[in-house]
Write a protein that holds these residues in place. Structure first.
Motif: not given
Length: 252
Positions: A19-20, A23-24, A56-57, A67, A71-73, A113, A131
């Motif tokens: 997940a990390t 996202q990254q 999460f995906a 993502a 995890l929407h950032t 981050r 993360g």
């Protein structure tokens, strides 16, 4: 210090790492996820399927995993995956030479981050922080990255007025000292019992501000070794910068 628990559950750890990464760093195929985790493709597929189930995906048009809604950032700058790939061998070398944990972080607004960590093998050690997101003005690598900005750019990141827990004038004075001495020091500002020394990494991109740090239990920190540690960190930062510029030259 929050190191890996002795009762850690590998499947949970693998899912959280995936997940990390999504996202990254962006999209992953099953084969890439399996290679990153060091597991079988079937295991990676099951983990990704569960992340999709829990939002999460998700799958994109190319059938890659991306993502999901949870995890929407704000987007992390695209070069982060390349930065991590280039930096990791140097982080391993730094950790081997110093016997302490090394971290790499990217400045995102007023936070930093952590995008890569290499944990040392001492019994008492700082663990993997990949993360994790921390206030940039507290983390050593965050302050080192902030110190590469002009004062007005720092003010813009914190806004007017700045958050109540940030003395912006004092922070700007601290950043001036970081620029003069070439490193930033975090003495238990982010975690009790943790000390870290950080410096900036020149990425050749004004949009990507990066910091590198060496983190250790405060019990092992010695003021008379700061010069030695700083030389090791700055040499590693220079090596990462050199390889980033070399890669850019080859790509061009």
């Amino acid at each position: 210090m929050e190191n890996r628990p002795v009762y850690g559950i590998n499947s949970v750890d693998h899912a959280l790492r995936l997940a990390t990464i999504l996202q990254q760093e962006g999209p992953l195929r099953v084969s890439e996820a399996a290679e990153r985790l060091g597991v079988a493709r079937s295991t990676a597929h099951r983990l990704l399927t569960m992340l999709v189930y829990r939002d999460f995906a998700a799958r994109d048009a190319q059938r890659r995993y991306v993502a999901g809604p949870v995890l929407h950032t704000p987007a992390v700058p695209e070069p982060v995956a390349e930065l991590r790939q280039v930096a990791l061998p140097h982080l391993h070398d730094l950790t081997e030479r110093t016997a302490e944990t090394s971290h790499l972080g990217v400045l995102v607004a007023d936070r930093v981050r952590f995008v890569a960590s290499v944990e040392c093998d001492q019994v008492l050690r700082v663990g993997d922080r990949e993360g994790r997101v921390l206030p940039a003005h507290l983390a050593s690598l965050g302050r080192a990255a902030l110190a590469t900005l002009e004062p007005d750019a720092v003010r813009a990141r914190y806004g007017e007025p700045a958050p109540a827990d940030v003395d912006l004038d004092q922070l700007l004075r601290d950043l001036g000292r970081v620029r003069r001495q070439g490193y930033a020091l975090n003495q238990q500002l982010t975690e009790t019992g943790l000390t870290a020394i950080g410096c900036a990494v020149d990425t050749g991109s004004g949009a990507l501000r990066v910091g590198l740090s060496l983190a250790m239990p405060t019990a092992r920190y010695r003021r008379d070794r700061v010069g030695e540690w700083t030389r090791s960190i700055t040499a590693t930062a220079a090596a990462i910068s050199r390889d980033l510029h070399l890669n850019a030259g080859l790509a061009g």
